[in-house]
Design a protein around this motif. Structure first.
Motif, PDB file in Angstrom:
ATOM      1  N   VAL A  31       0.858  -1.184   0.000  1.00  0.00           N
ATOM      2  CA  VAL A  31       0.000   0.000   0.000  1.00  0.00           C
ATOM      3  C   VAL A  31       0.893   1.232   0.000  1.00  0.00           C
ATOM      4  N   ASP A  32       0.276   2.380  -0.323  1.00  0.00           N
ATOM      5  CA  ASP A  32       1.010   3.644  -0.335  1.00  0.00           C
ATOM      6  C   ASP A  32       0.503   4.626   0.713  1.00  0.00           C
ATOM      7  N   ILE A  33      -0.768   4.504   1.095  1.00  0.00           N
ATOM      8  CA  ILE A  33      -1.389   5.344   2.125  1.00  0.00           C
ATOM      9  C   ILE A  33      -2.384   4.474   2.872  1.00  0.00           C
ATOM     10  N   ILE A  34      -2.499   4.700   4.185  1.00  0.00           N
ATOM     11  CA  ILE A  34      -3.481   3.982   5.010  1.00  0.00           C
ATOM     12  C   ILE A  34      -4.389   5.008   5.680  1.00  0.00           C
ATOM     13  N   HIS A  35      -5.687   4.780   5.618  1.00  0.00           N
ATOM     14  CA  HIS A  35      -6.656   5.663   6.276  1.00  0.00           C
ATOM     15  C   HIS A  35      -7.570   4.836   7.162  1.00  0.00           C
ATOM     16  N   ILE A  36      -7.822   5.341   8.367  1.00  0.00           N
ATOM     17  CA  ILE A  36      -8.818   4.742   9.251  1.00  0.00           C
ATOM     18  C   ILE A  36      -9.627   5.872   9.860  1.00  0.00           C
ATOM     19  N   GLY A  37     -10.951   5.767   9.774  1.00  0.00           N
ATOM     20  CA  GLY A  37     -11.834   6.794  10.296  1.00  0.00           C
ATOM     21  C   GLY A  37     -12.236   6.531  11.738  1.00  0.00           C
ATOM     22  N   SER A  38     -13.273   7.239  12.159  1.00  0.00           N
ATOM     23  CA  SER A  38     -13.699   7.177  13.551  1.00  0.00           C
ATOM     24  C   SER A  38     -15.038   6.462  13.677  1.00  0.00           C
ATOM     25  N   GLY A  39     -15.401   6.181  14.914  1.00  0.00           N
ATOM     26  CA  GLY A  39     -16.673   5.536  15.180  1.00  0.00           C
ATOM     27  C   GLY A  39     -16.903   5.405  16.675  1.00  0.00           C
ATOM     28  N   PRO A  40     -18.088   4.994  17.075  1.00  0.00           N
ATOM     29  CA  PRO A  40     -18.400   4.820  18.494  1.00  0.00           C
ATOM     30  C   PRO A  40     -17.683   3.598  19.054  1.00  0.00           C
TER      31      PRO A  40
ATOM     32  N   ALA B  70      -5.060   8.596  10.774  1.00  0.00           N
ATOM     33  CA  ALA B  70      -5.978   7.947  11.714  1.00  0.00           C
ATOM     34  C   ALA B  70      -6.820   9.010  12.404  1.00  0.00           C
ATOM     35  N   ILE B  71      -8.124   8.846  12.363  1.00  0.00           N
ATOM     36  CA  ILE B  71      -9.050   9.844  12.874  1.00  0.00           C
ATOM     37  C   ILE B  71      -9.712   9.357  14.158  1.00  0.00           C
ATOM     38  N   ALA B  72      -9.568  10.119  15.233  1.00  0.00           N
ATOM     39  CA  ALA B  72     -10.304   9.948  16.488  1.00  0.00           C
ATOM     40  C   ALA B  72     -10.369   8.490  16.931  1.00  0.00           C
ATOM     41  N   GLY B  73     -11.536   7.853  16.834  1.00  0.00           N
ATOM     42  CA  GLY B  73     -11.669   6.473  17.308  1.00  0.00           C
ATOM     43  C   GLY B  73     -10.732   5.506  16.618  1.00  0.00           C
ATOM     44  N   GLY B  74     -10.475   5.716  15.334  1.00  0.00           N
ATOM     45  CA  GLY B  74      -9.499   4.885  14.637  1.00  0.00           C
ATOM     46  C   GLY B  74      -8.096   5.104  15.158  1.00  0.00           C
TER      47      GLY B  74
ATOM     48  N   GLY C  16      -6.324  17.300  25.245  1.00  0.00           N
ATOM     49  CA  GLY C  16      -6.629  17.578  26.649  1.00  0.00           C
ATOM     50  C   GLY C  16      -5.514  18.246  27.406  1.00  0.00           C
ATOM     51  N   ASP C  17      -4.378  18.509  26.749  1.00  0.00           N
ATOM     52  CA  ASP C  17      -3.242  19.138  27.432  1.00  0.00           C
ATOM     53  C   ASP C  17      -2.738  20.373  26.693  1.00  0.00           C
ATOM     54  N   GLY C  18      -3.611  20.949  25.862  1.00  0.00           N
ATOM     55  CA  GLY C  18      -3.203  22.102  25.070  1.00  0.00           C
ATOM     56  C   GLY C  18      -2.647  21.747  23.708  1.00  0.00           C
ATOM     57  N   THR C  19      -2.565  20.465  23.403  1.00  0.00           N
ATOM     58  CA  THR C  19      -2.094  20.033  22.097  1.00  0.00           C
ATOM     59  C   THR C  19      -3.208  19.278  21.375  1.00  0.00           C
ATOM     60  N   GLU C  20      -2.996  19.043  20.093  1.00  0.00           N
ATOM     61  CA  GLU C  20      -3.936  18.257  19.307  1.00  0.00           C
ATOM     62  C   GLU C  20      -3.164  17.305  18.406  1.00  0.00           C
ATOM     63  N   GLY C  21      -3.638  16.060  18.369  1.00  0.00           N
ATOM     64  CA  GLY C  21      -3.118  15.104  17.421  1.00  0.00           C
ATOM     65  C   GLY C  21      -1.727  14.607  17.739  1.00  0.00           C
ATOM     66  N   VAL C  22      -1.205  13.837  16.799  1.00  0.00           N
ATOM     67  CA  VAL C  22       0.132  13.279  16.942  1.00  0.00           C
ATOM     68  C   VAL C  22       0.738  13.136  15.555  1.00  0.00           C
ATOM     69  N   VAL C  23       2.038  13.297  15.485  1.00  0.00           N
ATOM     70  CA  VAL C  23       2.787  13.050  14.257  1.00  0.00           C
ATOM     71  C   VAL C  23       3.888  12.067  14.585  1.00  0.00           C
TER      72      VAL C  23
ATOM     73  N   SER D 102       3.169   9.749   9.451  1.00  0.00           N
ATOM     74  CA  SER D 102       1.803   9.423   9.875  1.00  0.00           C
ATOM     75  C   SER D 102       1.225  10.468  10.806  1.00  0.00           C
ATOM     76  N   ILE D 103      -0.099  10.618  10.757  1.00  0.00           N
ATOM     77  CA  ILE D 103      -0.819  11.622  11.535  1.00  0.00           C
ATOM     78  C   ILE D 103      -2.015  10.978  12.209  1.00  0.00           C
ATOM     79  N   GLY D 104      -2.190  11.248  13.497  1.00  0.00           N
ATOM     80  CA  GLY D 104      -3.421  10.929  14.205  1.00  0.00           C
ATOM     81  C   GLY D 104      -4.052  12.236  14.644  1.00  0.00           C
ATOM     82  N   THR D 105      -5.355  12.359  14.532  1.00  0.00           N
ATOM     83  CA  THR D 105      -6.013  13.609  14.896  1.00  0.00           C
ATOM     84  C   THR D 105      -7.459  13.360  15.289  1.00  0.00           C
ATOM     85  N   HIS D 106      -8.000  14.269  16.105  1.00  0.00           N
ATOM     86  CA  HIS D 106      -9.419  14.238  16.447  1.00  0.00           C
ATOM     87  C   HIS D 106     -10.262  14.999  15.424  1.00  0.00           C
ATOM     88  N   LEU D 107      -9.642  15.661  14.471  1.00  0.00           N
ATOM     89  CA  LEU D 107     -10.361  16.581  13.599  1.00  0.00           C
ATOM     90  C   LEU D 107     -11.198  15.850  12.554  1.00  0.00           C
TER      91      LEU D 107
END
Length: 238
Positions: A52-61, A91-95, A170-177, A181-186
């Motif tokens: 693969v060249d890119i991986i995406h995972i969305g969010s969910g309950p 990767a988004i939120a729940g993912g 929750g600590d003044g930051t958002e997401g991770v790099v 790769s990127i993880g985010t709540h957005l």
């Protein structure tokens, strides 16, 4: 690379808040530049493609997370291998929570994660539902909205940026790099709203910078206006 292959993990179980629009943004921004794409949807129990060249995972309950949790652990070694080789993961939120090292539910149950990101998420009783503006280290502002109950700890990893408005990690930051790769709540979805991130992921996948073309310049103006509208509503500057 003849075809850019995008692996979309669990689109049925983890696809709320328009997150599938991220995959559409990647395919369209590629097409506008003459790059052919292939989207491979992965469901629980399915076989992963050879490459693969890119991986995406969305969010969910939480119910959606539970539905795919066993399969996430099954494919975790391959996901880690790809991420460590520089394959960008969005990767988004729940993912994102599932691709971290651990997810703790509001009842105290601990679910092991895939370990793609060195992050731990703990779900609480309070939901954070708000528009969000984040300032990345290079000064670029990204925006979207969040809808989650997690407090997230980055175990030595770098955040995507600093919160200008919203809850984020929750600590003044958002997401991770981590690497490419990127993880985010957005949500929003995040890539159409913030094309700088879309092209960052595409450039990492293609190992080259992508110049703007007429189509990207046109839609990027709409994205700029959308981010500006969010910033104006919450009273922060871009």
């Amino acid at each position: 690379m003849s075809v850019l292959r995008i692996l979309h993990l669990y689109p049925r179980e983890l696809g709320i808040n328009g997150d599938a629009g991220n995959v559409l943004a990647l395919t369209e921004r590629s097409r506008w530049r003459g790059i052919e794409t292939e989207v491979v949807a992965h469901a629980p129990g399915g076989e992963l493609p050879a490459s693969v060249d890119i991986i995406h995972i969305g969010s969910g309950p939480l119910s959606g997370q539970r539905a795919v949790h066993e399969d996430v652990l099954r494919i975790a070694p391959r996901l880690r291998e790809w991420a460590e080789a520089g394959i960008p993961v969005l990767a988004i939120a729940g993912g994102w929570q599932l691709l971290g090292t651990e997810l703790t539910t509001a009842e105290g149950e601990r679910l092991a994660g895939a370990g793609v990101f060195p992050t731990r998420a703990e779900l609480g009783a309070t939901r954070h539902v708000d528009e969000v503006v984040v300032r990345m280290p290079d000064g670029t502002a990204v925006a979207g909205f969040e809808n989650h109950s997690a407090t997230t700890v980055l175990d030595g990893a770098e955040p995507l940026g600093r919160i200008q408005h919203g809850f984020g990690n929750g600590d003044g930051t958002e997401g991770v790099v981590r690497g490419a790769s990127i993880g985010t709540h957005l949500h929003g979805p995040v890539l159409p709203m913030n094309p700088v991130l879309a092209d960052r992921i595409l450039s990492a996948a293609l190992r080259s910078e992508l110049p703007p073309v007429a189509e990207t310049e046109r839609v990027d103006r709409y994205a700029t206006n959308a981010r500006r509208a969010i910033a104006d509503r919450v009273g922060v500057g871009l």
